[in-house]
Design an enzyme around this catalytic site. Structure first.
Site: not given
Ligand code: XBP
Ligand code: MG
Length: 251
Positions: A7, A9
């Site tokens: 993953d 973020d």
């Molecule tokens: C985390 C998310 C993303 C980010 C914001 O993604 O839910 O939406 O918060 O990015 P993950 P965007 O943990 O799956 O990596 O504004 O580009 O959506």
């Molecule tokens: Mg994440």
């Protein structure tokens, strides 16, 4: 040959509180609306994955009377594009660095020729911005597959994005291991038949990870050993999650 699917973020780096949240607030200010997402409010909104979907949820829940002249859908699309540009500025120059143990595990997998992939709800442009800015020694081309954002119709917790990553790798789900930080990510990976290791992040420490193969404070490094928070598979103790632990989980 096992494959690792990371993953982004909260897992590769702590990008939410000091990255995406700041970018959203800068986009609000630039668009002339007086909204500001506090650390606490953003933690609640994070339960909705996807920036555009999160914004739509916020408007429904907190700004029900907001009626932009261009229509809500067009407003959200424009605001999110502006937010993405602000995110690139926020992470520029390596402001956000890999979490403990991330670079170490990626390098160990590369040395063993294990395939690597990313599976994320964020956009490819945010991944490029994060990795291009001097993200430790990590490069986007280390990842054979990058499954991201709107490549799938249904975002996490739906399994679509992990199915896409697994299919792209050409590896059976039972030979893949997901590294995640959230319950939405855990449900997505497990829904695709992929075992999951959780490294809890700033916003997810209190979430339910009962289906995870292992729950850690981080992957661990010399200066920040991993703390094992839940070990249902009874793995022998370790301070740095490595390839041995991957094979213990998958075998
Ligand atoms: C985390 C998310 C993303 C980010 C914001 O993604 O839910 O939406 O918060 O990015 P993950 P965007 O943990 O799956 O990596 O504004 O580009 O959506
Ligand atoms: Mg994440």
């Amino acid at each position: 040959m096992p494959a690792l699917i990371f993953d982004v973020d909260g897992t590769l780096a702590e990008t939410e509180k000091d990255g995406h949240r700041i970018a959203f607030n800068r986009a609000f200010a630039a668009s002339g609306v007086d909204w500001r997402w506090s650390v606490a409010l953003y933690g609640e909104l994070l339960k909705v994955t996807g920036g555009k979907e999160r914004l739509a949820h916020y408007l429904d829940r907190y700004q029900p009377d907001f009626c932009p002249k261009q229509g809500v859908e067009a407003f959200i699309a424009a605001l999110h594009a502006a937010k993405t540009a602000h995110y690139a500025e926020v992470v520029n120059g390596g402001a956000l660095q890999p979490r403990s143990g991330v670079e170490r595990l990626l390098k160990a997998a590369r040395s063993a020729d294990w395939p690597l992939a990313l599976s994320t709800t964020t956009t490819c442009s945010n991944i490029d911005a994060l990795l291009a800015a001097g993200f430790g020694g990590v490069s986007a081309d280390w990842f054979r597959v990058i499954a991201a954002g709107d490549m799938v119709a249904n975002k996490k917790p739906a399994p679509d994005i992990y199915n896409l990553a697994c299919h792209g790798l050409g590896t059976k789900a039972e030979q893949c291991l997901a590294i995640e930080d959230s319950r939405n990510g855990l449900l997505s990976a497990n829904g695709a038949g992929i075992a999951t290791v959780i490294t809890v992040s700033e916003y997810t420490a209190d979430e339910d990870f009962s289906e995870a193969a292992l729950v850690l404070s981080s992957l661990g490094d010399r200066d920040e050993p991993a703390v094992i928070l839940n070990n249902p598979g009874g793995l022998p103790p370790f301070e740095r999650f490595g390839l041995d632990q991957v094979t213990q989980i998958l075998n």
